[in-house]
Design an enzyme around this catalytic site. Structure first.
Site, PDB file in Angstrom:
ATOM      1  N   ASN A  11     -60.689 -14.376  38.961  1.00 39.25           N
ATOM      2  CA  ASN A  11     -59.801 -13.224  38.989  1.00 39.25           C
ATOM      3  C   ASN A  11     -60.066 -12.445  37.703  1.00 39.25           C
ATOM      4  OD1 ASN A  11     -57.717 -11.409  38.954  1.00 39.25           O
ATOM      5  ND2 ASN A  11     -56.078 -12.915  39.238  1.00 39.25           N
ATOM      6  N   ARG A  93     -61.051 -12.518  43.568  1.00 38.05           N
ATOM      7  CA  ARG A  93     -59.902 -11.686  43.909  1.00 38.05           C
ATOM      8  C   ARG A  93     -60.322 -10.231  43.704  1.00 38.05           C
ATOM      9  NH1 ARG A  93     -54.827  -9.972  40.385  1.00 38.05           N
ATOM     10  NH2 ARG A  93     -53.614  -9.039  42.046  1.00 38.05           N
ATOM     11  N   HIS A 182     -50.516  -7.843  46.402  1.00 39.74           N
ATOM     12  CA  HIS A 182     -50.034  -9.237  46.370  1.00 39.74           C
ATOM     13  C   HIS A 182     -50.205  -9.901  47.742  1.00 39.74           C
ATOM     14  CE1 HIS A 182     -46.912  -8.214  42.974  1.00 39.74           C
ATOM     15  NE2 HIS A 182     -48.039  -8.682  42.452  1.00 39.74           N
ATOM     16  N   ARG A 243     -42.909  -1.377  35.579  1.00 41.72           N
ATOM     17  CA  ARG A 243     -43.081  -0.263  36.531  1.00 41.72           C
ATOM     18  C   ARG A 243     -41.734   0.106  37.151  1.00 41.72           C
ATOM     19  NH1 ARG A 243     -47.268  -3.597  39.597  1.00 41.72           N
ATOM     20  NH2 ARG A 243     -48.865  -3.838  38.015  1.00 41.72           N
ATOM     21  N   ASN A 336     -38.247 -19.353  39.214  1.00 40.78           N
ATOM     22  CA  ASN A 336     -37.520 -19.947  38.081  1.00 40.78           C
ATOM     23  C   ASN A 336     -36.109 -19.438  37.839  1.00 40.78           C
ATOM     24  OD1 ASN A 336     -39.666 -21.682  36.950  1.00 40.78           O
ATOM     25  ND2 ASN A 336     -40.745 -19.728  36.787  1.00 40.78           N
ATOM     26  N   GLU A 386     -52.087 -18.271  44.724  1.00 37.76           N
ATOM     27  CA  GLU A 386     -53.057 -17.292  45.217  1.00 37.76           C
ATOM     28  C   GLU A 386     -54.482 -17.831  45.135  1.00 37.76           C
ATOM     29  OE1 GLU A 386     -50.742 -14.613  42.630  1.00 37.76           O
ATOM     30  OE2 GLU A 386     -51.495 -13.015  43.917  1.00 37.76           O
TER      31      GLU A 386
HETATM   32  P1  ADP Z   1     -47.599 -12.053  36.804  1.00 41.16           P
HETATM   33  O1  ADP Z   1     -48.553 -12.976  37.505  1.00 41.16           O
HETATM   34  O2  ADP Z   1     -47.181 -10.851  37.610  1.00 41.16           O
HETATM   35  O3  ADP Z   1     -47.955 -11.721  35.392  1.00 41.16           O
HETATM   36  P2  ADP Z   1     -45.708 -14.270  36.905  1.00 41.16           P
HETATM   37  O4  ADP Z   1     -45.572 -14.549  38.356  1.00 41.16           O
HETATM   38  O5  ADP Z   1     -46.406 -15.257  36.052  1.00 41.16           O
HETATM   39  O6  ADP Z   1     -46.223 -12.799  36.668  1.00 41.16           O
HETATM   40  O7  ADP Z   1     -44.227 -14.042  36.326  1.00 41.16           O
HETATM   41  C1  ADP Z   1     -44.052 -13.696  34.986  1.00 41.16           C
HETATM   42  C2  ADP Z   1     -42.592 -13.400  34.747  1.00 41.16           C
HETATM   43  O8  ADP Z   1     -41.794 -14.500  35.198  1.00 41.16           O
HETATM   44  C3  ADP Z   1     -42.257 -13.274  33.273  1.00 41.16           C
HETATM   45  O9  ADP Z   1     -42.369 -11.940  32.855  1.00 41.16           O
HETATM   46  C4  ADP Z   1     -40.823 -13.740  33.204  1.00 41.16           C
HETATM   47  O10 ADP Z   1     -39.992 -12.592  33.283  1.00 41.16           O
HETATM   48  C5  ADP Z   1     -40.598 -14.525  34.468  1.00 41.16           C
HETATM   49  N1  ADP Z   1     -40.219 -15.930  34.196  1.00 41.16           N
HETATM   50  C6  ADP Z   1     -41.009 -16.972  33.913  1.00 41.16           C
HETATM   51  N2  ADP Z   1     -40.273 -18.084  33.727  1.00 41.16           N
HETATM   52  C7  ADP Z   1     -38.980 -17.737  33.909  1.00 41.16           C
HETATM   53  C8  ADP Z   1     -37.740 -18.432  33.855  1.00 41.16           C
HETATM   54  N3  ADP Z   1     -37.662 -19.719  33.564  1.00 41.16           N
HETATM   55  N4  ADP Z   1     -36.610 -17.732  34.102  1.00 41.16           N
HETATM   56  C9  ADP Z   1     -36.669 -16.416  34.387  1.00 41.16           C
HETATM   57  N5  ADP Z   1     -37.801 -15.708  34.455  1.00 41.16           N
HETATM   58  C10 ADP Z   1     -38.941 -16.355  34.216  1.00 41.16           C
END
Ligand code: ADP
Length: 425
Positions: A11, A93, A182, A243, A336, A386
């Site tokens: 990716n 990807r 996505h 965004r 989470n 993914e």
């Molecule tokens: P991407 O792949 O789009 O960068 P992720 O799916 O890894 O994103 O998600 C990242 C986001 O998940 C972080 O910006 C954070 O806001 C949120 N995050 C991660 N762990 C937690 C948690 N324990 N509680 C709340 N939000 C969380």
């Protein structure tokens, strides 16, 4: 053609490369990692082997080629080198597949040209994906390289959901329509949810909420996407980390004509300085929830706006689907943040939607149902994967093509008419 069972998933972003080596015999992730800050004076490679400690290398990676060579060396040091006969394919990807690429596709020169032709509709993503493909092809020119597109799963959207209500000729000329993103995650998670319910994906209707830094919702009916929240670009839809999501296009004219902002400034504003960050200065949901808990008004407003938009999509997709079997939360926030799941579904008992507070608060990486047993709509949490989905699709395609070649070879030998493989590769 190798008898290998492993797929390397790449990716490639503009300054980063994420990778996973997956064995398709059992779906095991043999190694994974990330190279960051490519092209900067100091880069970082974090490599996580299947067993053993993850380790970090800090050095400059002048370009993607240097980064991928370093990844190849990390893998080779563990006996998982790119020259291994165990490797069946490299899966890439690719963010935008436009109207043409609605299936995983073996990359040829012609395919690469087409992906390049799509750069105007994905200027931030496709160029980096192309670089990753080019470098990987030089490392293993003999190996099938497969592109798996973020937009592909959404190609099944009916025309009335995919079209913007603008002049048709203008839209067609500039390929302006809703593509969605996505897709690999929505596809993987909607199928995994059907499995979790013990049902055939062909018979269930699911609302998928992919809530990461970027966020999107989709309505999936019988395994096919019928609507999704992102559009021509990943800017449309939910409130995201940085965004804005849905916005009156008139805001753009206003900021330009009255506010004096240039188009590039507005692009930067809506993509990087909006969403949660725009509303409260933070884009990490953990930090926002902590601040809101302490009574910070901006953080509270950001959380409420995020939830309000989410609920509008849940309601909208409920109406689009007519019957909903499951609502599923995935990605960083979805997997989470119990408080987000609770707030997004609160007060919807009339629609058969309910969350059990105890089940919702369990912390585990396993797919799980968090609604009470009697609820008409299952609410689930399913971690997305993914990379595994890309590996699966790449492996299935390579195998299908190999089988077709073997069958056509066998029929030629026996003098029987060769069956068309339907493939140009
Ligand atoms: P991407 O792949 O789009 O960068 P992720 O799916 O890894 O994103 O998600 C990242 C986001 O998940 C972080 O910006 C954070 O806001 C949120 N995050 C991660 N762990 C937690 C948690 N324990 N509680 C709340 N939000 C969380």
């Amino acid at each position: 053609m190798s008898e290998g069972t492993r797929v390397l998933v790449l990716n490639a972003g503009s300054s980063s490369v994420k990778y996973q080596l997956i064995d398709m015999l059992d779906g095991a992730h043999l190694a994974s990692g990330l190279v960051e800050r490519i092209g900067e004076p100091s880069g970082r490679l974090v490599h996580t082997p299947h067993t053993g400690e993850r380790h970090e290398t800090v050095q400059a990676f002048p370009d993607h080629s240097a980064a991928l060579k370093a990844v190849a060396e990390e893998l080779a040091a563990e006996g998982l080198g790119l020259d291994s006969p165990e490797l069946a394919a490299i899966g890439h990807r690719v963010v935008h597949g436009g109207m043409r690429f609605t299936e995983p596709t073996v990359i040829t020169d012609e395919v690469l040209r087409e992906i390049r032709r799509l750069i105007p509709v994905a200027p931030l993503h496709n160029p980096a994906n192309i670089t990753g493909i080019e470098v990987a092809r030089t490392l293993r020119p003999d190996l099938p390289q497969v592109a798996v597109f973020d937009t592909a799963f959404h190609a099944s959207m009916p025309e009335y959901a995919a079209r913007y209500a603008i002049d048709k000729a203008v839209a067609d000329e500039h390929r302006v329509r809703r593509y969605g993103f996505h897709g690999t995650s929505h596809q993987y998670v909607s199928r995994a949810t059907a499995r979790l319910l013990g049902r055939d994906p062909a018979e269930v209707n699911v609302i998928v909420l992919h809530l990461g830094n970027g966020a999107s919702a989709s309505a999936v009916s019988g395994g096919r996407c019928v609507d999704t929240s992102m559009g021509l670009t990943p800017l449309e839809g939910l409130v995201m980390g940085t965004r804005s999501g849905d916005i009156d296009a008139g805001v753009v004219f206003h900021l330009h004509r009255v506010g004096g902002l240039s188009i590039d400034e507005i692009d930067d504003l809506l993509n990087r300085r909006s969403g949660l960050r725009g509303l409260c200065g933070d884009n990490d949901m953990r930090e926002i929830m902590r601040r809101a808990e302490e009574g910070d008004a901006d953080a509270g407003l950001a959380f409420d706006s995020y939830i309000h938009r989410l609920r509008k999509y849940i309601g909208g997709y409920y109406a689009v689907l007519g019957r909903v079997d499951a609502i599923v939360f995935t990605a960083g926030v979805g997997e989470n943040a119990a408080a987000v799941r609770a707030a997004a579904t609160a007060g919807l008992e009339e629609l058969g939607i309910e969350v059990d507070p105890e089940l919702n608060s369990v912390r585990t990486g396993e797919p799980r149902i968090i609604s009470p047993e009697y609820a008409r709509v299952a609410v689930a949490v399913v971690p997305t994967d993914e990379e595994l989905e890309i590996a699966r699709q790449a492996f299935a395609l390579v195998h299908r093509q190999q089988r077709e070649r073997e069958e056509s070879g066998a029929s030629k030998e026996s003098g029987a008419p060769a069956k068309s493989s339907g493939s140009t590769d």
